[in-house]
Design a protein around this motif. Structure first.
Motif, PDB file in Angstrom:
ATOM      1  N   THR A  94      25.162  22.693  18.031  1.00 29.40           N
ATOM      2  CA  THR A  94      25.026  22.501  16.581  1.00 29.40           C
ATOM      3  C   THR A  94      26.304  21.990  15.922  1.00 29.40           C
ATOM      4  OG1 THR A  94      25.620  24.810  16.112  1.00 29.40           O
ATOM      5  CG2 THR A  94      23.261  24.301  16.399  1.00 29.40           C
ATOM      6  N   ARG A  95      27.321  21.734  16.701  1.00 27.80           N
ATOM      7  CA  ARG A  95      28.586  21.282  16.111  1.00 27.80           C
ATOM      8  C   ARG A  95      28.480  19.871  15.553  1.00 27.80           C
ATOM      9  NH1 ARG A  95      32.020  22.951  21.281  1.00 27.80           N
ATOM     10  NH2 ARG A  95      30.078  22.206  22.169  1.00 27.80           N
ATOM     11  N   ALA A  96      27.658  19.036  16.177  1.00 24.36           N
ATOM     12  CA  ALA A  96      27.425  17.672  15.693  1.00 24.36           C
ATOM     13  C   ALA A  96      25.949  17.549  15.326  1.00 24.36           C
ATOM     14  CB  ALA A  96      27.790  16.664  16.780  1.00 24.36           C
ATOM     15  N   PRO A  97      25.610  16.653  14.425  1.00 22.99           N
ATOM     16  CA  PRO A  97      24.207  16.507  14.011  1.00 22.99           C
ATOM     17  C   PRO A  97      23.255  16.110  15.129  1.00 22.99           C
ATOM     18  CG  PRO A  97      25.663  15.445  12.427  1.00 22.99           C
ATOM     19  CD  PRO A  97      26.511  15.834  13.590  1.00 22.99           C
ATOM     20  N   VAL A  98      23.758  15.357  16.103  1.00 24.03           N
ATOM     21  CA  VAL A  98      22.927  14.914  17.225  1.00 24.03           C
ATOM     22  C   VAL A  98      23.715  15.092  18.520  1.00 24.03           C
ATOM     23  CG1 VAL A  98      21.820  12.913  18.331  1.00 24.03           C
ATOM     24  CG2 VAL A  98      21.617  13.243  15.857  1.00 24.03           C
ATOM     25  N   VAL A  99      23.040  15.587  19.542  1.00 23.21           N
ATOM     26  CA  VAL A  99      23.619  15.671  20.883  1.00 23.21           C
ATOM     27  C   VAL A  99      22.642  14.977  21.823  1.00 23.21           C
ATOM     28  CG1 VAL A  99      24.432  17.186  22.733  1.00 23.21           C
ATOM     29  CG2 VAL A  99      24.742  17.872  20.332  1.00 23.21           C
ATOM     30  N   ILE A 100      23.170  14.094  22.656  1.00 16.31           N
ATOM     31  CA  ILE A 100      22.326  13.375  23.609  1.00 16.31           C
ATOM     32  C   ILE A 100      22.839  13.642  25.015  1.00 16.31           C
ATOM     33  CG2 ILE A 100      21.463  11.137  24.387  1.00 16.31           C
ATOM     34  CD1 ILE A 100      21.864  10.124  21.506  1.00 16.31           C
ATOM     35  N   ALA A 101      21.976  14.192  25.846  1.00 13.41           N
ATOM     36  CA  ALA A 101      22.337  14.410  27.250  1.00 13.41           C
ATOM     37  C   ALA A 101      22.067  13.131  28.023  1.00 13.41           C
ATOM     38  CB  ALA A 101      21.514  15.550  27.836  1.00 13.41           C
ATOM     39  N   VAL A 102      23.043  12.733  28.830  1.00 14.22           N
ATOM     40  CA  VAL A 102      22.835  11.671  29.808  1.00 14.22           C
ATOM     41  C   VAL A 102      22.623  12.384  31.137  1.00 14.22           C
ATOM     42  CG1 VAL A 102      23.802   9.661  30.981  1.00 14.22           C
ATOM     43  CG2 VAL A 102      24.261  10.034  28.526  1.00 14.22           C
ATOM     44  N   VAL A 103      21.428  12.236  31.680  1.00 12.28           N
ATOM     45  CA  VAL A 103      21.022  12.969  32.876  1.00 12.28           C
ATOM     46  C   VAL A 103      21.000  12.020  34.068  1.00 12.28           C
ATOM     47  CG1 VAL A 103      19.194  14.365  33.910  1.00 12.28           C
ATOM     48  CG2 VAL A 103      19.633  14.512  31.445  1.00 12.28           C
ATOM     49  N   SER A 104      21.753  12.370  35.087  1.00  8.32           N
ATOM     50  CA  SER A 104      21.785  11.559  36.302  1.00  8.32           C
ATOM     51  C   SER A 104      20.611  11.930  37.200  1.00  8.32           C
ATOM     52  CB  SER A 104      23.099  11.795  37.054  1.00  8.32           C
ATOM     53  OG  SER A 104      23.060  11.187  38.323  1.00  8.32           O
ATOM     54  N   ARG A 105      19.887  10.894  37.654  1.00  7.35           N
ATOM     55  CA  ARG A 105      18.787  11.088  38.602  1.00  7.35           C
ATOM     56  C   ARG A 105      19.154  10.476  39.954  1.00  7.35           C
ATOM     57  NH1 ARG A 105      13.592   9.116  35.189  1.00  7.35           N
ATOM     58  NH2 ARG A 105      14.747   7.170  35.256  1.00  7.35           N
ATOM     59  N   ALA A 106      20.455  10.386  40.224  1.00  9.80           N
ATOM     60  CA  ALA A 106      20.922   9.799  41.479  1.00  9.80           C
ATOM     61  C   ALA A 106      20.319  10.539  42.661  1.00  9.80           C
ATOM     62  CB  ALA A 106      22.446   9.852  41.546  1.00  9.80           C
ATOM     63  N   ALA A 107      19.906   9.786  43.657  1.00 11.96           N
ATOM     64  CA  ALA A 107      19.267  10.369  44.835  1.00 11.96           C
ATOM     65  C   ALA A 107      19.459   9.430  46.019  1.00 11.96           C
ATOM     66  CB  ALA A 107      17.769  10.571  44.563  1.00 11.96           C
ATOM     67  N   PRO A 108      19.324   9.950  47.233  1.00  8.64           N
ATOM     68  CA  PRO A 108      19.437   9.074  48.406  1.00  8.64           C
ATOM     69  C   PRO A 108      18.470   7.894  48.298  1.00  8.64           C
ATOM     70  CG  PRO A 108      19.393  11.367  49.074  1.00  8.64           C
ATOM     71  CD  PRO A 108      19.092  11.348  47.600  1.00  8.64           C
ATOM     72  N   HIS A 109      18.937   6.729  48.721  1.00  7.91           N
ATOM     73  CA  HIS A 109      18.144   5.500  48.625  1.00  7.91           C
ATOM     74  C   HIS A 109      18.417   4.666  49.864  1.00  7.91           C
ATOM     75  CE1 HIS A 109      16.989   1.480  47.152  1.00  7.91           C
ATOM     76  NE2 HIS A 109      16.218   2.108  46.276  1.00  7.91           N
ATOM     77  N   VAL A 110      17.437   3.949  50.317  1.00  6.68           N
ATOM     78  CA  VAL A 110      17.567   3.176  51.550  1.00  6.68           C
ATOM     79  C   VAL A 110      18.634   2.088  51.432  1.00  6.68           C
ATOM     80  CG1 VAL A 110      15.743   1.528  50.943  1.00  6.68           C
ATOM     81  CG2 VAL A 110      16.254   1.981  53.351  1.00  6.68           C
ATOM     82  N   LYS A 111      18.891   1.610  50.209  1.00  2.01           N
ATOM     83  CA  LYS A 111      19.830   0.499  50.035  1.00  2.01           C
ATOM     84  C   LYS A 111      20.992   0.819  49.096  1.00  2.01           C
ATOM     85  CE  LYS A 111      20.005  -4.324  48.508  1.00  2.01           C
ATOM     86  NZ  LYS A 111      19.281  -5.410  47.849  1.00  2.01           N
ATOM     87  N   ILE A 112      20.734   1.569  48.033  1.00 10.36           N
ATOM     88  CA  ILE A 112      21.734   1.779  46.983  1.00 10.36           C
ATOM     89  C   ILE A 112      22.472   3.095  47.219  1.00 10.36           C
ATOM     90  CG2 ILE A 112      22.159   1.785  44.499  1.00 10.36           C
ATOM     91  CD1 ILE A 112      20.608  -0.690  45.606  1.00 10.36           C
ATOM     92  N   PRO A 113      23.796   3.047  47.443  1.00 11.36           N
ATOM     93  CA  PRO A 113      24.535   4.302  47.645  1.00 11.36           C
ATOM     94  C   PRO A 113      24.387   5.243  46.443  1.00 11.36           C
ATOM     95  CG  PRO A 113      25.885   2.406  48.237  1.00 11.36           C
ATOM     96  CD  PRO A 113      24.660   1.867  47.560  1.00 11.36           C
TER      97      PRO A 113
END
Length: 197
Positions: free
Chosen positions: A97-116
Motif C-alpha cells: 500500500t505504499r504506492a498506488p499501484v504495484v505490479i509483479a513481474v513474474v518469471s515463468r522461466a523453465a527448461p526448454h529444448v533450445k532456449i537456455p
C-alpha cells in the motif's frame, strides 16, 4: 556507422544520466489509470526474448486488494516472528500500500529444448527495467523491489503466483512526494575491462 554520424536523442540521454528510483514510501496518489497501466505493460514487454517465449507475466495490484493482501502477508510475518516490534508490524501491514499501484513481474522461466533458462530469467529482468522506465516516461515515479515475500513460496498463494513461477520484482508506481538526490555510482575504471588491453 561512425559515432559522429549518429543522432543523439538528448531527452533520452538526459533521462539515463539522471534516472533515479524513488522509495516506495515516498510515493502518493495519483497513481496510473488502467489505460496508463496497460500502456506501461505494452512498453515493458518490448524486451529481448530469445525464441519469443514471453517467459514472464504481470500481476497488477491496485485499489483495495493491496490492503487485504498486505494484511495477509503481515499475518504470515507475525506468525513466524511473534515478538516483532510495533514499527515492523506497521511496515509489514503496508507492504503493497505504499504506492498506488504495484505490479509483479513474474518469471515463468523453465527448461526448454533450445532456449537456455538463464536467458529467460534475464528477459524477465529486462521487463522489470523496461517497466520502471515506462512508468517514468508516463510521468510516474517507480521502484523495483523484491522483499521477503518475493522469495517465499508460502506467500505465493496470497499474491497469485503459480507453482513453478518466481517473482522477478514488484514495481511500485505512483507520484513522487519529493525529488531524490544523487547516489554514488561506480567508477568506470572499477567495472569496465577492454579486452586485449
Amino acid at each position: 556507422m561512425h559515432e559522429e554520424d549518429m543522432p543523439v536523442n538528448a531527452a533520452l540521454k538526459s533521462y539515463l544520466e539522471t534516472r533515479r528510483s524513488i522509495p516506495a514510501f515516498q510515493m502518493s496518489e495519483p497513481g496510473p489509470s488502467r489505460g496508463e497501466i496497460e500502456e506501461m505493460l505494452t512498453l515493458a514487454s518490448r524486451v529481448p526474448d530469445h525464441g519469443k517465449l514471453a517467459p514472464w507475466r504481470f500481476i497488477v495490484y491496485a485499489g483495495d486488494v493491496r490492503e487485504r493482501m498486505s494484511l495477509e502477508l503481515a499475518g504470515m510475518a507475525m506468525a513466524r516472528k511473534p515478538d516483532m516490534a510495533d514499527d515492523m508490524i506497521a511496515v509489514e501491514k503496508s507492504r503493497l500500500t505504499r504506492a498506488p499501484v504495484v505490479i509483479a513481474v513474474v518469471s515463468r522461466a523453465a527448461p526448454h529444448v533450445k532456449i537456455p533458462e538463464w536467458e529467460q530469467v534475464m528477459s524477465a529482468g529486462a521487463v522489470c527495467l523496461n517497466l520502471v522506465m515506462a512508468a517514468n516516461a508516463l510521468g510516474y515515479a517507480s521502484n523495483w523491489l523484491t522483499e521477503w515475500f518475493a522469495f517465499d513460496e508460502d506467500a505465493y498463494g496470497v499474491l497469485g503466483i503459480a507453482d513453478g513461477e518466481k517473482v522477478a520484482g514488484f514495481m511500485h508506481i505512483g507520484t513522487p512526494k519529493m525529488h531524490p538526490g544523487e547516489r554514488p555510482r561506480p567508477a568506470l575504471a572499477d567495472i569496465v575491462t577492454f579486452a586485449g588491453e
